[in-house]
Design a protein around this motif. Structure first.
Motif, PDB file in Angstrom:
ATOM      1  N   MET A  71      11.800  40.147  76.545  1.00 37.10           N
ATOM      2  CA  MET A  71      13.266  40.095  76.574  1.00 37.10           C
ATOM      3  C   MET A  71      13.786  40.032  78.017  1.00 37.10           C
ATOM      4  N   TRP A 111      13.028  36.380  79.308  1.00 35.83           N
ATOM      5  CA  TRP A 111      13.918  35.346  78.785  1.00 35.83           C
ATOM      6  C   TRP A 111      15.366  35.575  79.200  1.00 35.83           C
ATOM      7  N   SER A 112      15.784  36.833  79.342  1.00 37.73           N
ATOM      8  CA  SER A 112      17.140  37.105  79.823  1.00 37.73           C
ATOM      9  C   SER A 112      17.311  36.633  81.262  1.00 37.73           C
TER      10      SER A 112
END
Length: 85
Positions: A46, A49-50
């Motif tokens: 996460m 990808w953030s």
């Protein structure tokens, strides 16, 4: 931040693999990163990808500003136009 996310995910996967190979497949891993995060591999993904999305947003906003669209407000107006109509 993307590299940090990748490192956390990789370290979580490696630690889990090591613990499962030592104690068996049914062993619940609660040491290492798993003592701090419930799912370090997913948390790392996460973060990775953030960071990628944030980088893309900065690039799009900068390109829109240089093109004379008014930065992010121009991009938002262009994106919302078809939705409103």
């Amino acid at each position: 931040a993307g590299y940090l996310g990748f490192a956390v995910a990789a370290a979580g996967d490696l630690h889990k693999l090591q613990m499962k190979s030592l104690h068996g497949q049914d062993h619940l891993v609660t040491t290492g990163l798993f003592s701090l995060l419930r799912h370090p591999n997913y948390t790392g993904e996460m973060v990775l990808w953030s960071a990628s999305v944030a980088t893309g947003m900065v690039c799009v906003g900068d390109a829109a500003l240089r093109a004379g669209w008014g930065g992010w407000m121009g991009v938002a107006r262009a994106a919302m136009g078809p939705v409103v109509l």
